[in-house]
Design an enzyme around this catalytic site. Structure first.
Site, PDB file in Angstrom:
ATOM      1  N   LEU A   1     -30.903 -14.162  41.118  1.00  0.00           N
ATOM      2  CA  LEU A   1     -29.984 -13.986  40.000  1.00  0.00           C
ATOM      3  C   LEU A   1     -28.571 -13.933  40.561  1.00  0.00           C
ATOM      4  O   LEU A   1     -28.331 -13.308  41.599  1.00  0.00           O
ATOM      5  CB  LEU A   1     -30.273 -12.683  39.248  1.00  0.00           C
ATOM      6  CG  LEU A   1     -31.411 -12.680  38.223  1.00  0.00           C
ATOM      7  CD1 LEU A   1     -31.626 -11.259  37.698  1.00  0.00           C
ATOM      8  CD2 LEU A   1     -31.109 -13.622  37.068  1.00  0.00           C
ATOM      9  N   ASP A   2     -27.612 -14.572  39.885  1.00  0.00           N
ATOM     10  CA  ASP A   2     -26.216 -14.470  40.299  1.00  0.00           C
ATOM     11  C   ASP A   2     -25.803 -13.000  40.323  1.00  0.00           C
ATOM     12  O   ASP A   2     -26.329 -12.187  39.550  1.00  0.00           O
ATOM     13  CB  ASP A   2     -25.309 -15.235  39.339  1.00  0.00           C
ATOM     14  CG  ASP A   2     -25.425 -16.746  39.498  1.00  0.00           C
ATOM     15  OD1 ASP A   2     -25.878 -17.198  40.573  1.00  0.00           O
ATOM     16  OD2 ASP A   2     -25.053 -17.471  38.554  1.00  0.00           O
ATOM     17  N   PRO A   3     -24.831 -12.630  41.178  1.00  0.00           N
ATOM     18  CA  PRO A   3     -24.418 -11.219  41.269  1.00  0.00           C
ATOM     19  C   PRO A   3     -24.058 -10.576  39.933  1.00  0.00           C
ATOM     20  O   PRO A   3     -24.392  -9.415  39.697  1.00  0.00           O
ATOM     21  CB  PRO A   3     -23.219 -11.274  42.220  1.00  0.00           C
ATOM     22  CG  PRO A   3     -23.510 -12.446  43.104  1.00  0.00           C
ATOM     23  CD  PRO A   3     -24.176 -13.456  42.212  1.00  0.00           C
TER      24      PRO A   3
ATOM     25  N   ALA B   1     -25.173 -11.452  36.981  1.00  0.00           N
ATOM     26  CA  ALA B   1     -26.288 -11.508  36.032  1.00  0.00           C
ATOM     27  C   ALA B   1     -27.107 -10.225  36.111  1.00  0.00           C
ATOM     28  O   ALA B   1     -27.121  -9.528  37.125  1.00  0.00           O
ATOM     29  CB  ALA B   1     -27.168 -12.713  36.325  1.00  0.00           C
TER      30      ALA B   1
ATOM     31  N   ARG C   1     -25.457 -21.628  34.290  1.00  0.00           N
ATOM     32  CA  ARG C   1     -24.025 -21.979  34.275  1.00  0.00           C
ATOM     33  C   ARG C   1     -23.820 -23.468  34.018  1.00  0.00           C
ATOM     34  O   ARG C   1     -22.877 -23.867  33.334  1.00  0.00           O
ATOM     35  CB  ARG C   1     -23.373 -21.568  35.599  1.00  0.00           C
ATOM     36  CG  ARG C   1     -23.179 -20.069  35.753  1.00  0.00           C
ATOM     37  CD  ARG C   1     -22.526 -19.722  37.074  1.00  0.00           C
ATOM     38  NE  ARG C   1     -23.407 -19.937  38.208  1.00  0.00           N
ATOM     39  CZ  ARG C   1     -23.003 -20.322  39.417  1.00  0.00           C
ATOM     40  NH1 ARG C   1     -21.718 -20.592  39.643  1.00  0.00           N
ATOM     41  NH2 ARG C   1     -23.865 -20.454  40.400  1.00  0.00           N
TER      42      ARG C   1
END
Length: 304
Positions: A46-48, A50, A181
């Site tokens: 997961l992106d930071p 998120a 994204r």
């Protein structure tokens, strides 16, 4: 003789509701420390910024990570309409703007082309490698690069809500390797107004759901406490999408040694990936052929 790994030989799965501001690897590090585990790994970054379901495997359960990584995952996310950024999320610099705002019906009509088997170009700020270097490292250095489109399976992309004219909330269910994204960026372009991800939450990943999640605060409060083990889910949870083939004690012993072992009759197809169990405990994962499982991964987690 090899050096003994530090930590406990604890095995199982734990789901963390990842907070914003932490990388997935940072959460894995906290989990490994809290359990004093020899080995840990997650089943999908997961992106930071998120939040949501981050499934983390410990010990022998790390052998099941690929099967969770391959499973479908669901994301609820809000798109900021009217702005493109260089990171395709709210952390980056705004690069283009538009005063156009599509109607709800126009947004709904734009979603079907993003479903099914599609090709997706990852963001410039992403972990994909370009000539051996991470794209985000080159992007931070100010380099623009062409990133090849990658295949992605999108099971569904659904309109959830329209909080205001500048935002729309969607849900996407997709296979591995997808960038939410990129969906926000490409949807904004398709709508003629630009767009980027404002917020992102993973609501489930394969067999793991938010209702299974342990708050990070609980993990930290119980760190090194044996009571923390009660929050672990069985190793077998990571095999939920594969056929289970019960086996005999003799078959289990053979598979434990890496040899094909007899399994009881099942609905598994010849050549299908499946897992063998004895009294409900996973013995091995492998390929089913004519009444036998040919193991590719063998689990060593207690006597049968």
């Amino acid at each position: 003789m090899g050096r003994r790994k530090k930590g406990r030989a604890v095995s199982g799965w734990i789901v963390i509701d990842k907070p914003a501001g932490l990388s997935s690897n940072a959460v894995v590090g906290k989990v490994r420390w809290a359990f004093d585990a020899q080995k840990a790994g997650h089943a999908g970054t997961l992106d930071p910024e998120a939040t949501g379901v981050l499934a983390i495997a410990l010990g022998e359960a790390t052998k099941t990570v690929p099967f969770v990584t391959d499973a479908l995952k669901a994301y609820e996310f809000t798109v900021r309409l009217g702005q493109a950024t260089n990171t395709d999320d709210g952390e980056g610099e705004v690069t283009e703007t538009s005063d156009a705002r599509p109607s709800d019906d126009e947004i709904r009509a734009a979603l079907p082309p993003f479903e099914g088997d599609i090709l997706q170009v990852p963001p410039q700020f992403s972990a994909v490698k370009i000539d051996g270097e991470r794209a985000y490292a080159r992007a931070r250095a100010g380099q623009e690069m062409e990133i090849a489109a990658r295949p992605l399976y999108v099971d569904s992309l659904t309109f959830i809500a329209r909080p205001d004219p500048d935002h729309v909330t969607l849900e996407m269910v997709c296979g591995k390797g997808g960038y939410v994204r990129s969906i926000a960026r490409d949807l904004g372009r398709a709508l003629g107004c630009f767009g980027h991800v404002k917020s992102l939450r993973r609501t489930w990943s394969g067999p793991f759901e938010l209702s299974d999640a342990t708050p990070l605060e609980t993990l930290e409060d119980l760190a090194k406490d044996p009571a923390l083990d009660a929050h672990l889910m069985p190793l077998e949870t990571g095999l939920a999408d594969l056929p289970e083939l019960p086996c005999t004690p003799e078959g289990a012993a053979r598979m434990r040694n890496g040899n094909p072992g007899m399994v009881r009759a099942s609905d598994a197809e010849y050549g299908e990936t499946a897992w063998a169990s004895y009294n409900g405990t996973a013995v091995a994962v492998g390929t089913y052929r004519a009444g036998e499982l040919h193991p590719t991964r063998v689990f060593q987690h207690g006597a049968l």
